[in-house]
Write a protein that holds these residues in place. Structure first.
Motif, PDB file in Angstrom:
ATOM      1  N   MET A 144       2.109   6.294   2.737  1.00  0.00           N
ATOM      2  CA  MET A 144       0.796   5.834   2.274  1.00  0.00           C
ATOM      3  C   MET A 144      -0.076   7.058   2.264  1.00  0.00           C
ATOM      4  O   MET A 144      -0.395   7.583   3.444  1.00  0.00           O
ATOM      5  N   TYR A 162       0.664  -1.229   0.015  1.00  0.00           N
ATOM      6  CA  TYR A 162      -0.007   0.028  -0.147  1.00  0.00           C
ATOM      7  C   TYR A 162       0.926   1.189  -0.146  1.00  0.00           C
ATOM      8  O   TYR A 162       0.316   2.401   0.323  1.00  0.00           O
ATOM      9  N   GLU A 163       2.049   0.995  -0.197  1.00  0.00           N
ATOM     10  CA  GLU A 163       2.963   2.290  -0.243  1.00  0.00           C
ATOM     11  C   GLU A 163       2.597   3.076  -1.635  1.00  0.00           C
ATOM     12  O   GLU A 163       2.526   2.537  -2.649  1.00  0.00           O
TER      13      GLU A 163
END
Length: 281
Positions: A61, A18-19
């Protein structure tokens, strides 16, 4: 950390998946965030940061699905926090406000919030550091960091954060301290792109700028930032924190790839980044 747990609980996978920007598909588990410091504004933003110890970077994120359901900012919970913690988190909040005010994504609403946050933090941070029981100062800091968070969550940040993330990832330095040291140097670099806005930053910090040109006002803002940092005990440079020049190139490359870089008001190169790190030593 709590935002990442909420996202993983509903989306699965590895947190590294989810970076970046809006990469999860499902809203986090419901979160009630109770703040005990005045700094990150994580309770009101769409951002969270996790350190990748293998790559020596901080993964950023930006994700609307991590927003909390209820945020509690009670300044009484912030009373008595140590001076160094108060200073570091407070300078983080000031960096949020200044960066989001000059970012490419700034607009009328975010500008209004950012300027008010700069004013509140400039008026109250030193008082909160000197007297941790000063409820009025703590209240202003709580409100200032909160509205700064609202501003940058909608408008974005800039290269101070991109560079500070690398110092945190490489050396595990306190984020607010890294921001505070870098802020005047990055904004000095940014003057050609946003002198008129930095002049307004100086005014919000209490500097009389009526007779100044935009460039003079911008330089006055930078001096005001340095003075506030010094008054609350922030180290004067990165050398005091054990930062080594041999790491500059790697950190600079990672900074250029950071999600915050696109918001900086002036385009920046690898060479520019290394020069800023050197200036901040």
């Amino acid at each position: 950390m709590w935002k990442s747990i909420g996202i993983l609980a509903t989306n699965g996978g590895d947190i590294g998946d989810y970076e970046g920007i809006h990469l999860s598909k499902h809203a986090s588990l419901p979160i009630i965030a109770i703040n005990t410091t005045a700094g990150t504004a994580s309770e009101v933003t769409i951002n969270y940061v996790i350190t990748d110890e293998e790559r020596h970077i901080k993964m950023v994120m930006v994700d609307k699905n991590c927003l909390v359901q209820i945020a509690v900012n009670d300044p009484k919970l912030m009373l008595g926090k140590p001076p160094a913690l108060t200073a570091a988190t407070g300078m983080d909040a000031l960096t949020h406000a200044i960066e989001t005010y000059v970012t490419k994504g700034a607009f009328g609403w975010s500008d209004a919030l950012a300027l008010e946050a700069i004013k509140l933090i400039s008026q109250s941070l030193e008082k909160a550091v000197v007297d941790g029981q000063d409820l009025e100062a703590r209240s202003k800091m709580a409100w200032g960091q909160f509205i700064a968070g609202q501003a940058f969550s909608n408008a974005g940040l800039g290269y101070v954060h991109s560079m500070a993330h690398q110092l945190g990832g490489m050396y595990d330095l306190p984020h607010g301290v890294a921001n505070a040291i870098l802020l005047p140097h990055v904004e000095q670099f940014n003057i050609p792109a946003c002198a008129h806005k930095l002049k307004k930053v100086a005014r919000a910090m209490g500097v009389g700028v009526l007779e100044m040109s935009d460039t003079q006002g911008a330089n006055a803002a930078i001096e005001a930032i340095k003075a506030l940092s010094k008054s609350v005990g922030i180290p004067s440079g990165l050398r005091e924190l054990g930062v080594k020049e041999e790491d500059f190139e790697e950190m600079a490359k990672n900074a250029l790839a950071d999600v915050c870089t696109g918001g900086n008001p002036r385009e920046v190169t690898l060479e520019d980044t290394i020069a800023i790190y050197k200036a901040a030593m």
